[in-house]
Every structure is written in C-alpha cells, then in structure tokens.
Design a protein around this motif. Structure first.
Motif, short mmCIF file in Angstrom:
data_model
loop_
_atom_site.label_atom_id
_atom_site.label_comp_id
_atom_site.label_asym_id
_atom_site.label_seq_id
_atom_site.Cartn_x
_atom_site.Cartn_y
_atom_site.Cartn_z
N TYR A 1 -60.78 20.94 -2.26
CA TYR A 1 -59.88 21.73 -3.08
C TYR A 1 -58.49 21.19 -2.81
O TYR A 1 -58.15 20.84 -1.69
N THR A 2 -57.67 21.14 -3.85
CA THR A 2 -56.31 20.65 -3.68
C THR A 2 -55.45 21.78 -3.12
O THR A 2 -55.81 22.96 -3.16
N LYS A 3 -54.28 21.36 -2.64
CA LYS A 3 -53.32 22.35 -2.13
C LYS A 3 -53.00 23.40 -3.19
O LYS A 3 -52.88 24.58 -2.91
N GLU A 4 -52.84 22.92 -4.42
CA GLU A 4 -52.42 23.84 -5.49
C GLU A 4 -53.50 24.85 -5.84
O GLU A 4 -53.21 25.91 -6.39
N GLU A 5 -54.74 24.53 -5.53
CA GLU A 5 -55.83 25.43 -5.89
C GLU A 5 -56.03 26.55 -4.87
O GLU A 5 -56.69 27.53 -5.15
N LEU A 6 -55.48 26.40 -3.70
CA LEU A 6 -55.71 27.39 -2.66
C LEU A 6 -54.99 28.70 -2.98
O LEU A 6 -53.96 28.69 -3.66
N ILE A 7 -55.55 29.76 -2.49
CA ILE A 7 -54.98 31.08 -2.72
C ILE A 7 -54.20 31.50 -1.48
O ILE A 7 -54.80 31.75 -0.43
#
Lengths: 643, 654
Positions: A329-335
């Motif tokens: 998962y990319t950084k931007e996808e993390l919650i």
C-alpha cells in the motif's frame, strides 16, 4: 474391694468425659482469669448460627456507592451483627466491667508482630481493622456493677464499614467517604476485649479509640493484645470468636452497566443505545457494579493503517496476506487514525439479567469510518487486596494461520485515583516514585503517588527473557513484486514454534520505586514454589516490572471460558490462569523484594483493546499493518469473584 | 575550461595504437559500467564541464539537427573523432578525493550504431597514457534523441593533480550521428547505489562462502548450525569474523536501527562472546559508535546451538553516507566457542512508496462500492497448465459453432492448441492443434493478436513478423486455420512490442477490433483501414488518473475496461468510457484460488478477458507464476520457477 473401686473410678471417668463431651457439643466457650469469666462469646449470633468454623457473607452491591456495609440491611435484620457473651464475676468483690469488640481482616494483613524488631510491625497500622463506627465510643460499660459470683448476659451489635478508623484522610467536605477505604474481602477475626475499670486505665487511649494516633501512627489493637503490653493485663480477657467471618465479592453482572459521563470526556454523547440495563439512571447509579470503561487515548496511539477490512479470525488471513499488505500500500492510501473508544455508550457493552453475564464487543467498521475501537468494563467499588478471579470468554487472538487480530485481552487493576487520599505507601528510597505515569525519563521523583496498576495483558508479542532471545530479528521487506522473497519475508526461526502462542504479560506498575532490596533492570530471576519466573524492567526509570509467559491461544480463548486470577496480597502478587478454579496454575509471581506492591485502592477492568505495537517491541505483527475489523469481535464475562 | 580538438590524423593513429595496447592491459583494471542515472549518486560534485557546442564553428557542427540550443556536434560517415574535453587535474580542487567520473550526452542517429564509443583517458604530465577506457553505445534508439550516461570508478592513483583527463567520442565504424549536451562530472565518491525502491537491508552469512566477510581465518569446516562451515573459535581465539557495510548502500533511507543475530555453540562455561556494532571516524579512527551484546547474561546451554539476538539504536545524526558500520564477533572470554549463521538487518520497515497517482484507492473516501471482487471459478484450466510467459493466448469467437463464445488459441514455441468451452461438460475441450513447426503460428519472430480486424463479423488471428513487419490474417475455417488476408504494406514497427498492446472491440461503436496501447496522453489505436494500418490520434483520454505506457487495457462488460498495471504491484481497475473519457469506477480485487493464494502475489501475471463460458458476461482468465530469472524485472522471463509455497497456476474469475 480393689476391683469395686476400680469399677467406680472407671465409671466416674466415663461420666466425666461424657459430661465434658456434651459440654463441648454445646460449644461452651469459657475464658477465665482471676477476676471474671467470659462464656459463649458469639460475635455474629444473628447470622448463620449453624456454622461452626466459617460464616460467609457476600458484599452487598445494592446502594453501595458510599461504601460497603457488612452486613447490609438486606442481609441481616437491622443491618448489624449481634454479638453476645456472658460475664461472670468470679472475684470476691463487686466490679465494674467494660468491653469492646474489634474486627480485623486477617487474610490481607501484615503480621502484627515483627520477628526482627520484636515490636509492632511498622506496617501493621495498614491492616484493616475496626470496631464500632463511632470511634469516640471507646469501651462500653456493662450496665451495672457485678457482685461477686453474679452472671450477666450481654448483647450488643456492630458492623464492618469502610474507613473504620474515621481517618480524616478519607473525609471530603466534612463527609466521611467510607468508600475510599472499603472493607477488604477475606477472613475477619472478631475479637472481644473485656476488662475491669483498673485495667481500662492502663489500656492506651489509642487502643480504646482507634481513630487516635500516637506519634503520627495508628496502634494496632491486635498487636497490643496479642503481643504487646495488653497481653500482660491481669484483669483483661481477650477472646477471639473461633468462627471466622469470610467476606467475598461477587457482583451481579446482570444488574446493569452504569455510564459515567465524565469518563466519556464530553457531555454531548449519543444516548440512543441506553436501555434499562445500561445508562445513567438513578437505579443504575446506585446499584450497577460496573460501568463502561473508556480507555485513555494518547497521541502515541496514532498510526497509519492499511485500508483493508477483514475478519482475521474467520477469513483465514494468512501470513502471506499480511506480508503483502505490509508492503504494497502506498503512503497516500494509508488511513491516519487513533485507537478509538466508544462514542455511543452501551452500544458495545450489554448486561444480561437472564444469564447474569456481561457481553462486550469491538465493533465492526466500514470503509470511510475506518475504526479500531477498544471496549471494556470497570468495577465501580474500589478495594485493596484480594484474589480477583474472572471467568471469561474473551476473543481468540490468533487465527489458524497464526496471524494476530490486533487485540489485547486485558484483565487488570487500576488505581481508583483521587490524589492524596489514595496515595500509595511512601517510597523510602532516596529518590521516590516517578511522579507520573506518562512523564518520560526526566520526570521528577516524589515520595508518594496515587498511581498503581496490576495487569494481565495477553497479546501476540515475544517474551523479554532470556535476554539472548530478545528482540527477535525480522527481515525488512522490499516492496518488489518481481521477487516474492523480497516482500514475503521469513518468520525468524526462533519464533516458529511460538506460532500458535500468545504471551501472557504480568505487570506491576511500581512507578520505579527503588526501595525493594532487589530492585533491578534487565532480566532477572525470581523463584516461587519450585519454578523460576523472569522479571524484566527496561531501565531504572521504567515504571513497571513485567513477566511474560507464552501460552496457547486456543487453550485460553478457544474454549467456552477460562479463568484468570490476580492474587494481590500485601507483600506479593500472584497471577494464575486455568480452565477451572481448582486447576489454576501460576504464570506470574512478584514480591516486595523486587517491586513495590501497591497498597491503595484499585478497580478491576476487563477489556479487549487495541494497542499500538510500538509499546511492545519485538511484536511480529504491527498494528498498522493489520486490517480493520470487518465484523464485531465479541467477548463475554461470566463471573467476577473477589475473595 | 580548456578545449582540445583532436584533428591531426597521425595523432589519431597514435591514439588508436595506444588505445588498443592499453585496452588489453587495463581491461582487468577497468571498472567502467553502464548504469542508469539512478544507480549513481554523488556525495559531493568536485567538478563539471559541458562542451560549448553553441560556440563551435566548424565542420563538426550541425544546425539542422540538434537537441538543445541551435547546434549539435555532427559526425558524418567520414569522421572518426569528435570534439571533446582535455582537463588538467590541477584545476580540480581536492582531485585526490575524486572517486568517480560520469559522462553524459544526447545522441541521435537514423540507423543501428556499429561501434561508436565514448572514450576517456588519463595521461600523465608528459603525455604518457596511464589509463584508457571506451564504452560502446549499444542497442541504440533510432530516429529519436536518446540519453547516454556512463559512470566509472576512478582509481585513486590516477586522481593526481599532475594528470590530464581526455574525453571524446570515437566513431571507428563511421556511423552518422549527432551529439548534443555533452558534459562530464567528477565526484568524490563512487558507489553502486541500490535502486531507490528496492533497497535490500537484509544480509545473511552462513559462512559457506566468504563473500563480503572480512577476517575469515576462523571459518572452518566443523560442527555447524547450518551447512558445513562455522566460525570456529575452539582454540579460544579472541576475534571472529567482521562484516562492513557503508551507509550509502541504503540510498535515501536513514538507518536508525540495526538488528543482528548469531547462533552460538559454547563448549566451555563462563563464555563471554560479544556481538559488536561499531562505526569509526575515517579521519581519526575514533569510534563514533560502539555497542555490543554479550552471551554472559543469556541462557546458553553448553554444547548446544542457541541464538543470540540483538538490536541497537544508531546515532544516525553523527553519521555520514560514507561511514561504514561494522559488525564483529569478539570472543572476549577466549573460551572455546562456535559461531554460525549471522543475520543482519539495517533499519526498520522502510517508508512506504509514495504514489499519489495510484489513488483510485483514495484512502479517505473509499467505500465498498468502490471495490469489486471477482470470484475464483473452479472451472478446470489444466489445458493451460503449461503456460509460459513467452506463450500467446488468443481469444475470440473463432469457432462458428460456438455461437459467440470465445475460443482460446494457445501458442507455445512448439505446439498450438485451440480449446472451446462445452457447457454440457462444463469443461474446455480441444478443437484443433498442431506441432508442425512450419505452421505460421509456430514460425519464429512472430507476434499475434486476435479480433475482427477487417470488420467482416468473423474473427481472425493477426500474425506480424517482427523483423520483416509483414503481416497476415488467418481465420478458422473448415476445421483448420486458413490464410485470409496477406498484408501488402508493412505493419508499424513501434507496435511490435506486444507486452503492453492489446486489442479492443468496444472502443468504437462499430465493434471493430483495434489494437490499443496506453500512454500519458491517452489511448493510441491502430486499426486496419482499407488494407492499411492506421494509427489513430489519442482520442480516449484518461480523467482523474495518470495513465502510463505500462498500463494494459482489456475489454470488460458493456462500456467498461479493466486496466492492469504491474509496475509496482498487481493493480487492476475497472474503467468506464463515457464521451471519449475514461474514468476509474472501481478497484478490482480477486479472491484467493483453491490453494488459498491470490494471483496478485505472483511475480508474473497476465490477464485475458472474454466470453469464454457465457455470451452474457465475460470471464477473466488469470495466469500467475513465478520467474526463476535472478534479475527478473517484469519484462522477460525465460525460466519459470516452481515454488512450493506459491504453486503456479491459471484460473478463471468472474
């Protein structure tokens, strides 16, 4: 002739013994000195009169927020024990007599006699003892003078209450908050002291009036009369009721859950889940033994979680799945998220009046909501010491592939808080306790704190000891999908055999008080009943001492229930687990040689909570790499017993 | 700057002679490599220079073809040497710290180059050649400006202020070529940095090989934890092996933590062996950092292998990129002891990749509606179990009796089979096959596509020869494949890379089959119009996401497509086409197969869509396998790997 005398003698002996046997059968208790006799002292004559060794009474939780009463009006008529005895003047003169009843909890006490100093134990004043509630009422005078040879039957009453010494420490705004020093569970010794007028003058005023101190110390009457000068009084009789009074607590889990608004941190909360058995109505306030527990959330719980919903226990979420999701998962996808607590009290806790049990659950979440929410309950009546045993069916932590669902099952005691009234014993080391729970290494040290905590925390993490095994060395993944071995890293070979195990971590938060003679850091050993336990402390300012033991997840949580017990005693703490109460085994042991044992008042908490795994170095699964819960994660509490 | 133009023929011959002589002598010493720019990174740039082509005025200049400015260097087929550089090292401050040289240029040529070299030499102050190195420009691009970059490690002995550096382009084969933006850089450190996204931080040493290990004297064949070799300190030797790693190995990752483990076999009591971590200041030799973990406090049984784990926090703020971390075995107690299997891990979980354009998984707003799961289908795919990445699977309704169901033609290098689905048997059956190596489907150098290219409502297989660019259409008739159309003009060569090219039948309203490929500007199409292959301008434009030329589009249902990209991860999106605009509708997830594995985990995946089972909806066919090629980068897999934990497969999804 000789033969006839022999027969008469034998007949006499037989009759004598028969007489005495009958007398014994009638439990005739007689204690005598040169001045008077006390006969048939019965401390609790109006309660369980058939019991000859131990009388048992449960704490009555109804309307007990101001403190437990033993007995309550619901248990015994008028809410008092009646004690009786007969007094006979065997002296040659008419006498005035005086008496007083004392009680002391003997299950959780310091021995009054210090075998080293040969004096009263320094901590005997901490024992839970009392007499009549009105401490100004020192010794009661027998109604009238007794002439020589006369006998009188005396009946009086008492009850066991909190703050029996009426200590000002537990007063607030002029009120005696007896709940701040609740009666202890366990066995009580009931003691009657009867004396003449001349002996009464010799009994120190601090023994007569137990609320008074001498040289800033309370004097323990049980020491005085059993070992001290009181033992030498010639015209005083001290009689123990041979029957102990055993007190235990077994709160009714079906009598509701109280919601305490200030625990939620706001007065604007959703009450849509309130019902008869969960809420903030007057009845629940007065009678519910537990309330919903809201974990304290601090900023260190913030993490960036993978955006995935799974039921880890049911979906067979494997190590391969975990490793993939950890890398791709990319950084931007993390919650970005915090560990959550309930914003809708009563939604995730339920008191079942039919089964007298409690149900709790970590709620499912949805995409967009993305939440990992802890759940728990906490008792409302603080106590000091006791064997806290819970029968629970908490969630399994590992699925069949050995992947952890992210939860920590915790059964723990926490300070009732409150500040000075609930301060622990002074830490006499040159530096004292670390002042706060959350302060870092530069926190100041103070003589006393109110913070205390004793934990069972059951989680997927490796043991700290032996030191050569910790921490395990994990490969870092490389997010290269062209080579499986880059991202699907191996489990360290020394963890493979623990694949289906979780760790039972037993912790005492001693606030880094260095007074214990074997206070130490790193891994150290402690033997108890033929087994060695390994304690661990990170460094000299770390506020807790922990022992860890690996156990099978299935054994503890896959069955219908399991027992967990924290046996909190004045000089030691023993942690036990087992499938049945008679087959408990010790998984943790500490004593006051290695750690400062708390002596203040604590509450019991049972939770299924999410932890940031940075709190547990070496954990094979990181919280932020585990999915959010697709389904509710239930747990059930069947019984809480404190003995 | 000092410029020298080498024009004298005799001098050129002398250079050529010496170059030939020295190329043999220095070959072993030559450490030149051809690297992509990202594989070199300077710590400090010592010196740079660019050829002032705009200022040159002579025969070697072109004003017609250039990359930047208005001029470029031009080699006519008669010219052998270019303008170049001659730099006296005395002009370079701190030349003694120089570690590497990087040469950059842009070139343009209309044909394949046959021996063009970029040359650098170092001469001493007397002109004596000390080093010569030449690197070929190979596999060049044609008819387009291309980059060329070279990096060399410079021997410290050559980095002397009295020496002279020469750089030029040598054209022995007399190719025609234009050169622009010709420059070089000198750096004070050389290293082969790992690819930023694939930094390896894990190192294992089982001592079966001495590679990367310093102080190997203790490594002997003896009782071992694994293999045969151990670091054997049975005689109570004090020092064992050492491993050193420079921090620049880890690129942009700041290494804050270091973990290591070893297996210990103590033979005597009171052992005291320490696993040490240290870093020395290169200038002073003092320790910047030292920490160790001893066996003293652990639980080690005699004559038994037990693991020692350790982790340290590094004072990273004290470190420079060229600092080296040392991990050593120190047998302080000098007792008899064996050591094996050293495992070292630098850092913690690396920072995740940042790829804003992968947001279609928009984290903050994703709802389940934005994800669609395709389910594993149990239909037997054994007929395709021998699929290899170099094979072709072509799907179209070739077989008329199937009434619209798509057949599968599987072309391997020595056999072709066609299978069709039979509903009654719920399986795929063989309809046709051949092993005749003369069959057009088995001729080498062909690529294949399937569809209705001529729009006559029957499906064909398009065969294109990559070398000759000749093409043909075949259709399945009378239970065999027959030639339908032989192309009269050439197939566009740039459409011969079939890896990212697919066919579509739905892009245009007449359901004509077109070939398509993606790039940042949109979707390019190639269609057969009146016997000619016509490239269409990108009309279908991506909206809300960045399209890449490695995207692979497949027709799906109605007006939708699947977009596959495996550059970084297996990523499938459902796109919808409205008014010539493509938008992301959903993320596509696949369920696990019957062995509990998801195709996305595999190193090589390929997708096909089609009405294989039903004419009402499409199925997705997914091939997933692992590649045994050690340097597999996603493009060419020559050898399949059979991995027990990840058995290869090919499955249907719907």
């Amino acid at each position: 002739m000789f033969k006839l005398n022999r027969i008469k003698f034998l007949l006499f002996v037989t009759v004598f013994f028969l007489f005495e046997f009958c007398s014994t059968k009638k439990e005739k208790q007689r204690v005598v000195n040169s001045t008077f006799e006390i006969i048939n002292f019965d401390a609790t004559s109006n309660f369980q009169s058939n019991e000859t060794k131990v009388k048992t009474i449960a704490l009555d939780y109804k309307n007990a927020m101001k403190g437990f009463l033993i007995p309550s009006a619901n248990q015994v008529a008028e809410g008092f024990f009646k004690f009786k005895f007969e007094l006979k003047n065997v002296s040659s003169s008419t006498q005035k007599f005086y008496y007083k009843i004392y009680y002391e909890n003997i299950s959780y006490k310091f021995n009054e006699f210090d075998s080293i100093s040969k004096l009263e134990h320094e901590l005997a004043q901490e024992n839970f003892y009392g007499s009549w509630e009105n401490t100004d009422l020192s010794y009661r005078e027998v109604k009238s003078e007794l002439t020589s040879g006369s006998l009188i039957a005396i009946e009086d009453s008492f009850r066991i209450v909190g703050n029996p010494r009426n200590e000002m420490r537990y007063f607030s705004e002029g009120k005696n908050d007896r709940w701040k020093r609740n009666p202890r569970v366990g066995n009580y010794q009931l003691k009657l002291v009867v004396c003449t007028a001349s002996d009464l003058k010799q009994i120190p005023i601090e023994i007569q009036n137990i609320s008074l101190k001498k040289n800033e110390r309370f004097l323990n009457p049980f020491y005085y009369f059993n070992y001290g000068l009181g033992k030498k009084l010639k015209e005083t009789l001290v009689i123990n009721d041979p029957v102990f009074l055993n007190v235990y607590a077994k709160p009714d889990l079906g009598s509701g859950i109280f919601i305490k608004s200030d625990a939620l941190g706001t007065d604007k909360y959703d009450k849509s889940y309130f019902c008869n058995t969960c809420g903030e109505n007057e009845d629940l306030y007065r009678n519910a033994p537990l309330q919903q527990f809201i974990n304290y959330v601090d900023s260190s719980t913030k993490f960036n979680n993978i955006p995935l919903l799974k039921d880890i226990l049911k979906d067979d979420y494997t190590q391969i799945d975990y490793n993939w999701d950890k890398s791709f998962y990319t950084k931007e996808e993390l919650i970005p998220t915090f560990i959550q607590t309930s914003k809708k009290p009563c939604q995730t806790v339920y008191s079942d009046p039919t089964t007298h049990s409690l149900k709790i659950k970590n709620p499912a979440t949805t995409p967009g909501e993305w939440k990992k929410e802890s759940v728990g309950v906490i008792t409302r009546h603080g106590m000091t010491y006791g064997k806290y045993r819970v029968k629970v069916k908490l969630t399994e932590l590992l699925n069949k592939s050995g992947v952890w669902n992210g939860l920590t099952n915790a059964i723990w005691l926490i300070t009732q808080g409150g500040g000075e009234w609930n301060f622990r014993r002074i830490c006499n080391s040159s530096r004292g306790y670390m002042a706060t729970y959350w302060g870092g290494i530069n926190d100041k040290r103070v003589k006393a704190v109110d913070y205390s905590e004793i934990d069972f925390e059951i989680i997927k993490t490796p043991p700290y000891c032996p030191s050569n095994k910790f921490p395990p060395v994990f490969d870092n993944p490389v997010a290269n999908n062209k080579n499986i071995n880059n991202w699907h890293t191996k489990t360290p070979d020394d963890l493979i055999e623990s694949r289906d195990k979780i760790t039972v971590a037993c912790t005492n938060w001693d606030m880094a008080c260095m007074e214990p003679k074997k206070f130490s850091t790193g891994c150290n050993s402690l033997d108890y009943q033929g087994k060695t336990y390994h304690t661990f402390r990170w460094d000299s300012v770390y506020r807790a001492l922990t022992e860890k033991q690996e156990e099978l997840d299935d054994e503890l949580f896959a069955g219908p229930f399991y027992y967990f017990e924290i046996d909190w005693r004045p000089t030691e703490i023993i942690w036990r687990i087992g499938a049945t109460p008679d087959k408990m085994r010790v998984v943790g042991y500490m004593n006051d040689d290695v750690t400062a044992i708390p002596n203040n008042q604590m509450l019991l908490i049972i939770t299924q909570e999410y932890h940031n795994t940075t709190w547990w170095p070496g954990a094979p699964f990181a919280q932020d790499n585990l999915p959010f819960p697709l389904n509710d994660i239930p747990g059930e509490i069947y019984e809480i017993m404190i003995k | 700057m000092h410029l020298n133009c080498i024009t004298n023929m005799k001098f050129k011959l002398v250079i050529l002679f010496f170059s030939l002589l020295l190329s043999c002598k220095n070959k072993e010493a030559e450490t030149a490599y051809t690297a992509k720019a990202e594989e070199m990174r300077s710590v400090a740039l010592l010196y740079k220079e660019e050829l002032p082509i705009e200022e040159l005025e002579d025969l070697r200049i072109s004003r017609d073809v250039f990359y930047s400015g208005k001029k470029a260097l031009y080699y006519t087929p008669q010219m052998e040497f270019s303008a170049g550089f001659k730099v006296n090292f005395s002009k370079v401050s701190r030349i003694e710290t120089c570690d590497s040289l990087e040469v950059n240029l842009k070139y343009f040529t209309k044909q394949k180059l046959n021996g063009l070299k970029v040359v650098w030499t170092i001469d001493d102050e007397n002109g004596k050649n000390l080093s010569w190195s030449g690197s070929l420009i190979e596999n060049n691009k044609v008819s387009t400006w291309a980059d060329f970059r070279l990096g060399f490690k410079l021997d410290k002995k050559l980095a002397n202020k009295n020496n002279v550096l020469n750089i030029y382009v040598w054209n022995p084969a007399k190719d025609e070529i234009w050169i622009d933006d010709f420059n070089f850089n000198l750096f004070d450190i050389y290293y082969e940095k790992q690819n930023d996204s694939n930094v390896n931080c894990n190192f294992y040493y089982d001592f079966e090989s001495n590679k990367d290990i310093i102080k190997t004297e203790c490594i002997k064949e003896s009782e071992a934890h694994s293999g045969k070799m151990t670091c054997n300190l049975s005689d109570g030797e004090e020092y064992g092996i050492t491993v050193k790693k420079p921090l620049y190995l880890f690129g942009n990752e700041v290494i804050k933590k270091l973990a290591a483990s070893i297996w210990i076999y103590p033979k005597q009591k009171e052992h005291d062996l320490i696993l040490t971590f240290s870093c020395k200041d290169k200038a002073t030799g003092d320790f910047k950092f030292w920490q160790g973990k001893s066996t003293i406090d652990g639980a080690f049984e005699l004559n038994k292998w037990t693991k020692l784990n350790s982790a340290v926090n590094l004072p990273f703020e004290k470190f420079n990129l060229d600092d080296e971390i040392e991990i050593c075995i120190w047998n302080r107690g000098k007792t008899a002891i064996l050591v094996d299997d050293l495992h070292i891990v630098f850092g913690e979980q690396p920072e995740r990749k940042s790829e804003p354009n992968l947001i279609g998984n928009n984290a903050s707003t994703t709802s389940l509606a934005a994800q669609q799961t395709l389910l594993y289908d149990t239909i037997n795919t054994r007929f395709l179990s021998n699929f290899h990445p170099n094979d072709f699977i072509l799907t179209a309704p070739f077989y008329q009796p199937q009434k619209g169901l798509e057949s599968m033609v599987h072309i391997k290098n020595n056999r072709v089979q066609m299978h069709c689905y039979e509903a009654q048997k719920n399986s795929f059956n063989l309809v046709w096959e051949t092993s005749n190596l003369n069959h057009p489907f088995l001729v080498k150098n062909n690529i294949f596509f399937a569809g209705d290219f001529d729009n006559d409502k029957t499906s064909e297989i398009l065969i294109v020869n990559k070398q000759t660019l000749f093409w043909e259409l075949y259709h399945f008739k009378n239970l065999s494949w027959e030639l339908k159309t032989k192309g009269t003009n050439l197939f566009p060569s740039q459409w011969c890379n079939s890896k990212h090219i697919n066919v579509s039948n739905v892009l245009y309203s007449n359901n004509k089959t077109v070939l398509l490929k993606c790039n940042a500007y949109g979707i390019e199409t190639l269609s057969l119009i009146d016997g000619n292959w016509t490239i269409g301008e990108p009309k279908i434009l991506p909206q809300g996401f960045e399209q890449k030329d490695t995207d692979f589009l497949l027709d799906w249902n109605n007006n939708s497509f699947l977009k596959l990209n495996t550059d970084w991860r297996f990523d499938v999106k459902l796109l919808t086409l409205v008014d010539h605009k493509l938008t992301i509708d959903k993320n596509i997830e696949l369920t696990k197969n019957k062995k509990g594995l998801n195709p996305k985990y595999y190193e090589h995946t390929k997708l096909w869509t089609g009405h294989f089972i039903s004419t009402k909806s499409k199925h997705l066919l997914v091939s997933y396998l692992n590649c045994a090629n050690a340097d597999y980068n996603g493009l060419n897999c020559t050898t399949i790997e059979n991995n027990d934990m990840f058995p290869n497969g090919i499955s249907f999804y719907h």
